[in-house]
Motif scaffolding. Structure first.
Motif, mmCIF file in Angstrom:
data_model
loop_
_atom_site.group_PDB
_atom_site.id
_atom_site.type_symbol
_atom_site.label_atom_id
_atom_site.label_comp_id
_atom_site.label_asym_id
_atom_site.label_seq_id
_atom_site.Cartn_x
_atom_site.Cartn_y
_atom_site.Cartn_z
ATOM 1 N N CYS A 1 -8.322 -5.875 -0.720
ATOM 2 C CA CYS A 1 -7.097 -4.957 -0.741
ATOM 3 C C CYS A 1 -6.948 -3.976 -1.837
ATOM 4 O O CYS A 1 -6.769 -2.847 -1.613
ATOM 5 C CB CYS A 1 -5.709 -5.859 -0.702
ATOM 6 N N ALA B 1 -4.627 -0.996 -2.750
ATOM 7 C CA ALA B 1 -3.361 -1.832 -2.712
ATOM 8 C C ALA B 1 -2.691 -1.438 -4.078
ATOM 9 O O ALA B 1 -3.290 -1.425 -5.104
ATOM 10 C CB ALA B 1 -3.433 -3.231 -2.634
ATOM 11 N N PHE C 1 0.856 -1.145 0.116
ATOM 12 C CA PHE C 1 0.113 0.000 0.214
ATOM 13 C C PHE C 1 0.767 1.129 0.172
ATOM 14 O O PHE C 1 1.930 1.475 0.480
ATOM 15 C CB PHE C 1 -1.079 0.063 1.190
ATOM 16 N N ALA D 1 -3.764 0.499 4.028
ATOM 17 C CA ALA D 1 -3.715 -0.769 4.737
ATOM 18 C C ALA D 1 -4.791 -1.148 5.789
ATOM 19 O O ALA D 1 -5.097 -1.971 5.745
ATOM 20 C CB ALA D 1 -2.199 -0.913 5.100
#
Length: 469
Positions: free
Chosen positions: A310, A315, A240, A246
């Motif tokens: 994510c 991400a 990240f 995150a």
């Protein structure tokens, strides 16, 4: 005669009846009096925790020998400091002047493993990793796995109610201790709990001893719950560009009902330290690294679902492992993190503040501000799945000014944890290091009740005095 020489002579005189009394129930090889040897038992691994000089170190092998030690200590009013492998990080195993150090490392037998009842019966000196391997041969699993699992003992784990990487799914030590045999301060032997799957007879004294840091009694046997051995886990790594992203991913994973076997977070300071130490090639742009693992029947599908969450959280890269070897490679960074942070300055002070998962991002941001304020390097490694963070202050212990700033930053991090609705310790215990902070967290009424419990079990205050409160 110098004051030091006089003190040594006084200690020798005082130790005479004590050593003689101990030798009446212990073999000579179990009673150590050489000052150079006893000094090596003075502390655990915590920084900023004072330690005294033990009068004697004893290494019993049987319950009866532990009982003799406690009867002798009670008769002579000598403090007793129980110890395991001394891997603790709060000074809970530090000696006090003139004490008996009661090292339980030689009581290291696994007495029973029952696949039917799914229990193990062990002595306190059994090493965590040895137990895990032994029960694994029976298709069973003992989940609590502290980072020091290759050295730490079950007795020490019970004393501090320790956790580990897998707590997000499987819970902490307290959830696996079914029953105990405990030698009390006056030498009496008491059994608590059960070996059955259920049992609610009377007060839960077993839970009372778990996390008591040897201040209420000496654990000499434990009945531990086991689980069936799970499938091998697969791991995913997600990078990240911010810690906030995150932490957002952590919230999305938990709110989505996923149950990872591991969910670990490393901030940019920790990632950089690992890169510097091991040259793992993590991008310099990585502000946070999140590791998730599943040991389900279809871990690849679970990783795919978590990977999508994510990416939705921002991400920059998601890397799922295909097999156990790749999974272990991805976990290498996490396993190296504390070693890497120690290499930054040579000394670390490791905190274990735990906050609600929803406030994890606020803690990490706050730690970064504290680091900037004090001009220090502070890396954060977190068991993100349960909000247990390990802010690690890196400092030069030979520099008094830097050491002062390190201690101040440590205190500010604990204050921040309480402000965020958390606790000063998730798994390391209070020991000496956090006594003042325990009082703040409990409040005056809570502290009064804790002290009252201590008085019932240890009216002479000889069991690990000066710890907790």
């Amino acid at each position: 005669m110098s004051r030091i020489e006089a003190r040594r002579d006084e200690d020798t005189v005082a130790a005479g009846p004590l050593v003689d009394g101990l030798l009446r129930g212990l073999p000579a090889e179990a009673v150590l009096t050489d000052p150079d040897v006893t000094a090596s038992y003075a502390n655990d691994m915590a920084s900023f925790c004072p330690a005294g000089s033990p009068a004697v170190v004893v290494l019993p092998r049987t319950v009866e020998q532990v009982q003799h030690v406690m009867r002798t200590a009670t008769e002579l009013r000598v403090p007793v400091v129980p110890q395991g492998a001394r891997t603790g990080l709060s000074g809970g195993a530090n000696a006090t002047d003139g004490c008996i150090v009661l090292s339980l490392t030689r009581m290291d037998r696994i007495l029973e493993i029952s696949p039917v009842d799914r229990i193990a019966v062990v002595e306190p000196g059994v090493v965590n990793a040895d137990l895990s391997r032994a029960v694994g041969e029976h298709g069973l699993y003992y989940p609590p796995d502290p980072s020091s699992w290759e050295q730490c003992t079950i007795g020490g784990n019970i004393g501090t109610a320790s956790g580990g990487l897998c707590c997000v799914k499987y819970g902490v030590t307290a959830e696996y201790v079914l029953g105990l045999d405990v030698v009390l301060a006056d030498g009496r032997l008491m059994s608590t709990g059960r070996r059955t799957a259920k049992g609610v007879a009377g007060y839960d004294l077993t839970r009372l001893f778990v996390g008591s840091e040897g201040s209420l009694g000496i654990v000499v046997r434990a009945i531990l719950a086991l689980r069936p051995k799970p499938p091998e886990q697969l791991v995913l790594a997600a990078e990240f560009s911010s810690g906030a992203a995150a932490c957002d991913a952590v919230c999305r994973i938990m709110a989505g009902g996923h149950v990872p076997s591991l969910l670990e977070l490393m901030d940019r300071t920790t990632v950089k330290a690992v890169n510097d130490l091991a040259h793992m090639g993590l991008p310099d742009s990585t502000e946070a690294l999140l590791l998730a693992a599943f040991d389900t029947t279809d871990p690849a599908a679970d990783l795919a679902a978590v990977g999508a969450l994510c990416e939705a959280a921002g991400a920059t890269q998601v890397v799922p492992a295909d097999d156990a070897a790749e999974s272990e490679m991805l976990l290498k960074a996490r396993r190296l993190s504390l070693v890497a942070l120690e290499a930054v300055k040579g000394t670390t002070m490791i905190d274990d503040v735990c906050v609600p998962r929803s406030r994890l991002g606020e803690l990490i941001d706050g730690v970064e501000r504290i680091a900037e304020k004090h001009g220090l390097t502070i890396g954060v490694v977190a068991h993100a799945g349960d909000g247990n963070t390990h802010p690690t202050v890196c400092f030069d212990a030979q520099d008094p000014e830097e050491s002062r700033r390190a201690r101040e930053s440590f205190d500010e991090i604990m204050a921040l944890g309480l402000e965020l609705g958390g606790t000063i310790t998730g798994e390391h215990g209070v020991g000496v290091l956090k006594k003042e902070w325990l009082a703040r967290e409990l409040g005056p009424v809570g502290l009064e009740m804790q002290r009252a419990v201590k008085q019932v079990f240890d009216p002479l205050n000889i069991l690990n005095p000066g710890k907790l409160f």
